[in-house]
Write an enzyme that holds these catalytic residues in place. Structure first.
Site, PDB file in Angstrom:
ATOM      1  N   LYS A 145     -15.762 -39.250  35.470  1.00  0.00           N
ATOM      2  CA  LYS A 145     -17.071 -39.501  36.069  1.00  0.00           C
ATOM      3  C   LYS A 145     -18.191 -39.393  35.052  1.00  0.00           C
ATOM      4  CE  LYS A 145     -16.341 -36.379  39.280  1.00  0.00           C
ATOM      5  NZ  LYS A 145     -16.574 -35.459  40.414  1.00  0.00           N
ATOM      6  N   LYS A 175     -14.192 -32.192  27.236  1.00  0.00           N
ATOM      7  CA  LYS A 175     -15.356 -32.316  28.116  1.00  0.00           C
ATOM      8  C   LYS A 175     -16.601 -32.681  27.310  1.00  0.00           C
ATOM      9  CE  LYS A 175     -13.769 -29.126  31.715  1.00  0.00           C
ATOM     10  NZ  LYS A 175     -13.900 -30.063  32.840  1.00  0.00           N
ATOM     11  N   LYS A 217      -8.565 -40.105  29.856  1.00  0.00           N
ATOM     12  CA  LYS A 217      -8.488 -40.047  31.311  1.00  0.00           C
ATOM     13  C   LYS A 217      -9.742 -40.661  31.931  1.00  0.00           C
ATOM     14  CE  LYS A 217      -8.704 -36.035  33.507  1.00  0.00           C
ATOM     15  NZ  LYS A 217      -8.352 -34.719  34.102  1.00  0.00           N
TER      16      LYS A 217
END
Length: 389
Positions: A254, A159, A251
C-alpha cells in the site's frame, strides 16, 4: 472442543515446529487433507487475533494473503471462540503519516473489512489505537525484551525502502530508523498477548515476529512465576505472496509510491484491466511458471489461481497458457480479479457513506476489546507490583 473445529488444509497449514508445540497441550490429527485441532479446553473457547495497518485501501495482496482467510476463520470458528480483528494505527505512525489522510484511511479500512465479510457482531472489530492498554503492555514488554533480539530483525529495512522508493534495502541504513519502527515487533507482541491469544494467522514474513511474541510470553511467565500469557501458535495461510505489478521482486504494498503497482479493493474493472495490462512481465513469448527466473509472469499466474479459489495450481495454469500470449493471460487475470473483488467493491461504496454507523461499530468494538484488555492489564500489573495499594 473449541476454536478451529475443522479447517480444510487448503485454507490453513501450520509449520512442523508449531505442531510439536501444540501437541504438548492437546492433540493434532491430520486426516486426508483435514486438520482437526483438539485442545484440552472443555468450556472456554480459544482466541484468534490479527491486525492490519490503516495506511490506505486494502489491495489484492492484502485480500488474497490475509483478509479472505480472516473471513474463513470467522466462518469456521467454534461459537465459544473469541475473534479479534483490528486496524493497528499505532503501527502506522512508525512511518510519517498525514493526519487527515490517516483519519480517512482508518474509516475506510473499517468499511473495507465489513465489505469483504467481517461481521462486527461475530468478531470484535476495532481500532487498536482506541484501546490504550496496547501501548501500556508494549512498554512493559519493552522492559523485558533484549535489544539483541530486535537488532536481528531487519524487516524495518524493507518498510523504509518501500517508503523511500529505494531500489534495494542496501540503500537504507540506521540513520533512517526511529525508535518506534525499531521496537514495533514488541508492540505487535503486546497486541497479541493483550487478549491472551491462542492462534494468530500470519504470513511467512511475520513468523519471526511471532517467535518474539512467544519468547516474551515465556519470559514474562517465567519471571513472574505465573501462567499469565498463553504462548500463541501461528496459523500459516497457504496463499502465495502477491507481488508488485511494477516490480515483481517486491511484495505488493500500500505504501509503494507507484499506484500502478497494486490493485485496490476500490478499483473498477477498467482500472484493474489497465494495471494488469501494464504489469511487468518479460520478453519470453511462452508462458510457464518459474518464480525465480520469471517473477512477473509467475505473479500473474499466482493471482489467477488465487482469485479462482486456490483450486488450481499456478504450475498447471502455466502449462495451460503455455502456447498463448501474454495478453491472453492478462485478460483472464483481470477478469478473475473483477469476479473476486467486484461484489466487495460494491458493498464497500455502500458502507463507506455510513459515517455514523461506522463510528458506532468502531466504538462498540473498542469497548468489547477494552473489556478484555483491562482484565489482562489488571493481572499483569498485579504480577509486577503495579496494582492499586
Amino acid at each position: 472442543m473449541s476454536l478451529i473445529r475443522t479447517y480444510h488444509s487448503r485454507y490453513f497449514t501450520s509449520l512442523a515446529a508449531s505442531r510439536s508445540s501444540i501437541a504438548t497441550r492437546g492433540q493434532r490429527i491430520w486426516l486426508e487433507g483435514t486438520c482437526h485441532l483438539h485442545t484440552t479446553k472443555a468450556k472456554k473457547g480459544n482466541t484468534i487475533f490479527s491486525g492490519i495497518q490503516p495506511t490506505g485501501i486494502p489491495h489484492l495482496g492484502n485480500y488474497l494473503g490475509a483478509l479472505s482467510n480472516w473471513v474463513d476463520m470467522q466462518k469456521n470458528a467454534d461459537p465459544a471462540d473469541t475473534i479479534l480483528y483490528c486496524a493497528v494505527g499505532y503501527h502506522a505512525i512508525t512511518l510519517p503519516q498525514n493526519p487527515k489522510t490517516l483519519r480517512e484511511d482508518r474509516k475506510n479500512l473499517l468499511a473495507s473489512l465489513i465489505a469483504i465479510g467481517i461481521d462486527p457482531q461475530r468478531s470484535i472489530l476495532f481500532h487498536q489505537d482506541q484501546v490504550l492498554e496496547h501501548a501500556e503492555l508494549a512498554w512493559i514488554l519493552n522492559c523485558i525484551c533484549p535489544t539483541g533480539k530486535l537488532q536481528r530483525m531487519t524487516t524495518w529495512k524493507s518498510k523504509i525502502a518501500v517508503a523511500r522508493n529505494a531500489n534495494t534495502e542496501d540503500e537504507v541504513n540506521e540513520s533512517h530508523l526511529n525508535l518506534g519502527l525499531f521496537a514495533y515487533p514488541v508492540l505487535q507482541a503486546a497486541d497479541i498477548l493483550l487478549y491472551k491469544t491462542n492462534f494468530v494467522p500470519v504470513g511467512e514474513d511475520q513468523q519471526q515476529h511471532l517467535e518474539l511474541t512467544r519468547e516474551l510470553a515465556e519470559i514474562f511467565n517465567r519471571t513472574t512465576r505465573s501462567k499469565t500469557f498463553p504462548v500463541p501458535q501461528h496459523i500459516i495461510a497457504p496463499a502465495k505472496r502477491i507481488l508488485s505489478l511494477r516490480d515483481p521482486t517486491q511484495k505488493m504494498s500500500k505504501s509503494a509510491p507507484n499506484v500502478k503497482s497494486r490493485i485496490l479493493l476500490t478499483d473498477d474493472y477498467s482500472q484493474i484491466t489497465s494495471k494488469i495490462r501494464f504489469a511487468v512481465t518479460d520478453s519470453i513469448p511462452e508462458i510457464y511458471y518459474d518464480p525465480k527466473s520469471r517473477p512477473g509472469v509467475s505473479n500473474l499466474l499466482t493471482i489467477l489461481a488465487a482469485c479462482r479459489g486456490g483450486s488450481e495450481d499456478p504450475q498447471v495454469l502455466g502449462n495451460y497458457y503455455g502456447a498463448k500470449n501474454h495478453s491472453d493471460l492478462k485478460q483472464d487475470v483481470a477478469g478473475a480479479i473483477e469476479e473476486r473483488l467486484g461484489p466487495a467493491r460494491e458493498e464497500y461504496f455502500r458502507i463507506q457513506k455510513e459515517d455514523a454507523w461506522l463510528q458506532t461499530i468502531a466504538e462498540q468494538g473498542a469497548q468489547r476489546a477494552r473489556d478484555i484488555a483491562q482484565q489482562t492489564m489488571k493481572q499483569v500489573k498485579a504480577k509486577l507490583g503495579l496494582d492499586s495499594l
